[in-house]
Write an enzyme that holds these catalytic residues in place. Structure first.
Site, PDB file in Angstrom:
ATOM      1  N   CYS A 159       0.690  -1.440  -0.181  1.00  0.00           N
ATOM      2  CA  CYS A 159       0.562  -0.117  -0.162  1.00  0.00           C
ATOM      3  C   CYS A 159       1.167   1.174  -0.145  1.00  0.00           C
ATOM      4  O   CYS A 159       1.585   1.307  -1.265  1.00  0.00           O
ATOM      5  CB  CYS A 159      -0.714   0.422   1.203  1.00  0.00           C
ATOM      6  SG  CYS A 159      -2.580   1.325   0.654  1.00  0.00           S
ATOM      7  N   HIS A 160       1.077   2.408   0.960  1.00  0.00           N
ATOM      8  CA  HIS A 160       1.833   3.235   0.754  1.00  0.00           C
ATOM      9  C   HIS A 160       3.569   3.062   1.576  1.00  0.00           C
ATOM     10  O   HIS A 160       3.503   3.835   2.177  1.00  0.00           O
ATOM     11  CB  HIS A 160       1.382   4.150   1.605  1.00  0.00           C
ATOM     12  CG  HIS A 160      -0.014   5.164   1.224  1.00  0.00           C
ATOM     13  ND1 HIS A 160      -1.442   4.361   1.467  1.00  0.00           N
ATOM     14  CD2 HIS A 160      -0.013   5.745   0.968  1.00  0.00           C
ATOM     15  CE1 HIS A 160      -2.376   4.634   0.776  1.00  0.00           C
ATOM     16  NE2 HIS A 160      -1.982   6.276   0.503  1.00  0.00           N
TER      17      HIS A 160
END
Length: 190
Positions: free
Chosen positions: A112-113
């Site tokens: 994800c991030h």
């Protein structure tokens, strides 16, 4: 019967604001595969997880960054959540910790991030990777080749986009962590 990751110790670098399932599910998969897992954070005690926009559970910190010796870990997991990697990018000790994995060629898994922290640690140039879509410009500007795929591996670097990708992410993470050091991982960072 021996587990795939018996004898391996994995660091999970996180801080407040991590996406809960992106830490808890990969950690469960690592433990089920036989790994010893340590949550490493800038502060001791507990860190706050999130379920998208709502507070989630607290997770115990095993080792603070001040006490962490990156050399004792075989692999690194970087969970996402917007606040988590954004905060870690401002921690020089966190960047140095991640950089030691990049430079040594030890495997890294980021979801994800999570890849945001890799940018500051010099770990994305020349790499084929994925992430949450909002990071694609940052990753491309840092020299990565960004693709929109469920899971991407490049010389020991495993990346995925979102919580829905966790089963595929965990399978590839365990496979790469079993393989160990990847010389191409280090060279791509130079």
């Amino acid at each position: 019967m021996a587990q795939k990751l018996d004898g391996k110790t994995v660091a999970v670098l996180a801080t407040d604001g991590f996406e809960q399932v992106e830490l808890t599910e990969p950690v469960k998969a690592l433990i089920d595969a036989g790994a010893t897992v340590h949550v490493v954070a800038p502060k001791g005690g507990r860190i706050q997880g999130w379920n998208h926009h709502d507070r989630g559970d607290m997770v115990d910190v095993d080792v603070t960054l001040d006490q962490a010796d990156a050399g004792r870990y075989d692999a690194l997991l970087l969970p996402g959540g917007v606040m988590n990697p954004d905060s870690l990018r401002l921690e020089p000790k966190a960047i140095e910790f991640v950089k030691s994995f990049v430079e040594s060629g030890r495997p890294i898994a980021a979801i994800c991030h999570g890849p945001w922290t890799l940018i500051d640690a010099g770990g994305v140039r020349g790499k084929r990777m994925t992430s949450w879509p909002s990071l694609q410009t940052d990753l491309r500007n840092a020299g990565a080749s960004w693709v929109d795929e469920q899971v991407v591996t490049d010389h020991g670097l495993v990346t995925s986009r979102k919580p829905d990708d966790i089963p595929a992410f965990c399978r590839k993470m365990i496979e790469e962590f079993c393989e160990g050091r990847h010389a191409g991982h280090r060279h791509a960072a130079e």
